[in-house]
Design an enzyme around this catalytic site. Sequence first.
Site, mmCIF file in Angstrom:
data_model
loop_
_atom_site.group_PDB
_atom_site.id
_atom_site.type_symbol
_atom_site.label_atom_id
_atom_site.label_comp_id
_atom_site.label_asym_id
_atom_site.label_seq_id
_atom_site.Cartn_x
_atom_site.Cartn_y
_atom_site.Cartn_z
ATOM 1 N N GLU A 1 -7.096 5.050 7.716
ATOM 2 C CA GLU A 1 -6.849 6.464 7.406
ATOM 3 C C GLU A 1 -8.067 7.082 6.735
ATOM 4 O O GLU A 1 -8.363 8.257 6.924
ATOM 5 C CB GLU A 1 -5.590 6.587 6.530
ATOM 6 C CG GLU A 1 -4.330 6.386 7.357
ATOM 7 C CD GLU A 1 -3.173 5.740 6.619
ATOM 8 O OE1 GLU A 1 -3.162 5.740 5.375
ATOM 9 O OE2 GLU A 1 -2.270 5.213 7.312
ATOM 10 N N ASN B 1 0.856 -1.186 0.000
ATOM 11 C CA ASN B 1 0.000 0.000 0.000
ATOM 12 C C ASN B 1 0.893 1.238 0.000
ATOM 13 O O ASN B 1 1.417 1.628 1.035
ATOM 14 C CB ASN B 1 -0.895 -0.041 1.256
ATOM 15 C CG ASN B 1 -1.767 1.198 1.379
ATOM 16 O OD1 ASN B 1 -1.910 1.969 0.422
ATOM 17 N ND2 ASN B 1 -2.358 1.396 2.560
ATOM 18 N N SER C 1 2.793 -1.781 10.805
ATOM 19 C CA SER C 1 4.230 -1.802 11.112
ATOM 20 C C SER C 1 4.902 -3.127 10.765
ATOM 21 O O SER C 1 5.786 -3.592 11.489
ATOM 22 C CB SER C 1 4.477 -1.433 12.582
ATOM 23 O OG SER C 1 4.079 -0.096 12.799
ATOM 24 N N GLU D 1 -5.943 -4.691 10.760
ATOM 25 C CA GLU D 1 -4.972 -3.616 10.915
ATOM 26 C C GLU D 1 -5.318 -2.765 12.149
ATOM 27 O O GLU D 1 -6.096 -1.800 12.037
ATOM 28 C CB GLU D 1 -4.983 -2.707 9.677
ATOM 29 C CG GLU D 1 -4.536 -3.367 8.408
ATOM 30 C CD GLU D 1 -3.881 -2.366 7.470
ATOM 31 O OE1 GLU D 1 -2.733 -2.597 7.087
ATOM 32 O OE2 GLU D 1 -4.507 -1.342 7.166
ATOM 33 N N GLY E 1 1.869 2.511 11.061
ATOM 34 C CA GLY E 1 2.853 3.592 10.947
ATOM 35 C C GLY E 1 3.521 3.984 12.252
ATOM 36 O O GLY E 1 4.152 5.039 12.339
ATOM 37 N N LYS F 1 0.097 4.243 -0.440
ATOM 38 C CA LYS F 1 -0.607 5.429 0.089
ATOM 39 C C LYS F 1 -0.382 6.635 -0.827
ATOM 40 O O LYS F 1 -0.292 6.470 -2.047
ATOM 41 C CB LYS F 1 -0.166 5.703 1.535
ATOM 42 C CG LYS F 1 -0.270 4.457 2.421
ATOM 43 C CD LYS F 1 -0.157 4.748 3.883
ATOM 44 C CE LYS F 1 -0.274 3.456 4.671
ATOM 45 N NZ LYS F 1 -0.326 3.661 6.100
ATOM 46 N N HIS G 1 -9.825 1.476 4.785
ATOM 47 C CA HIS G 1 -8.556 1.657 5.501
ATOM 48 C C HIS G 1 -8.771 2.654 6.646
ATOM 49 O O HIS G 1 -9.553 3.596 6.519
ATOM 50 C CB HIS G 1 -7.483 2.170 4.534
ATOM 51 C CG HIS G 1 -6.118 2.163 5.140
ATOM 52 N ND1 HIS G 1 -5.702 3.153 6.001
ATOM 53 C CD2 HIS G 1 -5.099 1.280 5.051
ATOM 54 C CE1 HIS G 1 -4.468 2.868 6.404
ATOM 55 N NE2 HIS G 1 -4.080 1.746 5.843
HETATM 56 P P1 PGA Z 1 2.342 0.572 7.937
HETATM 57 O O1 PGA Z 1 0.910 0.785 7.244
HETATM 58 O O2 PGA Z 1 2.931 -0.685 7.355
HETATM 59 O O3 PGA Z 1 3.132 1.804 7.562
HETATM 60 O O4 PGA Z 1 2.110 0.459 9.401
HETATM 61 C C1 PGA Z 1 0.055 -0.295 7.014
HETATM 62 C C2 PGA Z 1 -1.192 0.218 6.360
HETATM 63 O O5 PGA Z 1 -1.590 1.345 6.629
HETATM 64 O O6 PGA Z 1 -1.822 -0.473 5.539
#
Ligand code: PGA
Length: 258
Positions: A96, A7, A212, A166, A172, A9, A94
């Site tokens: 976010e 992903n 992460s 998740e 993140g 983003k 997601h």
């Molecule tokens: P990350 O994000 O690996 O940076 O924690 C995962 C995601 O948001 O799908």
Amino acid sequence: MKTIIANWKMNVGVRESVALARGTLLTLRGRKHIPELVILPPFVALSEVRKVVARSGAILGAQNVFWEDAGAYTGEISARMLQEVGVTHVLIGHSERRQVLHETDEMINKKILHVFELGLKPILCVGETAQVHQAGKSKDVVAQQLKAAFSSAHLRPSDRLSIAYEPVWAIGTGQSATVSEIVEMHVFIRSLTQEILGERVLSQIRVLYGGSVDGENAYRFLREKEVDGVLVGGASVKINQFKDIVQAACEVLEAQSV
Ligand code: PGA
């Protein structure tokens, strides 16, 4: 089979996406047992990345979708438009988007139903906040998200669905969930999804972990049989990190093949 979803983003533009797609494909070169690789570039880079991944076996996905086919929805992208540029998988819900863009369970449900209708494969994200995690109520929240997302959904035998667990507090932050937390939640997600969508669904769903995931910890997650794959954000745009994640998946597949 193990799946790795990258992903990207809003971290890469068109030119960077093309370079990253090339680098990502190189991580698979010369390997005997390769994982399924799904790349989710930003919308504007889909067409160019499609050219890079053509005939590679890598799968093209989108980070979001709208629930109507066409119309006066300024700024939105329909599932048909995504299909036109070769997209087969779509990330939905997601955290976010839930948190920053205020996407509701109802909107997520409309997206899921629409995507199934068109024969695309949804990757639904679920997961609890830090507060909920601390209160020991993670399963309640994930259950509610699953029930809402699949409300009125009926899977056809040809439909495929991925669910990514998740936890919001793990995305993140460099602080992933523990293996036992992940395994427990994946078992729960599978059984609840079966309850909601019916007995047959078990062969149609894949459950992944995200939050992460990096080159250091990926092997620990991927070797668990309950973990069908990983959804990678930050480490998917750092080729050296990503290479180690691919390596971890290859090692697990290799070990399973003997
Ligand atoms: P990350 O994000 O690996 O940076 O924690 C995962 C995601 O948001 O799908």
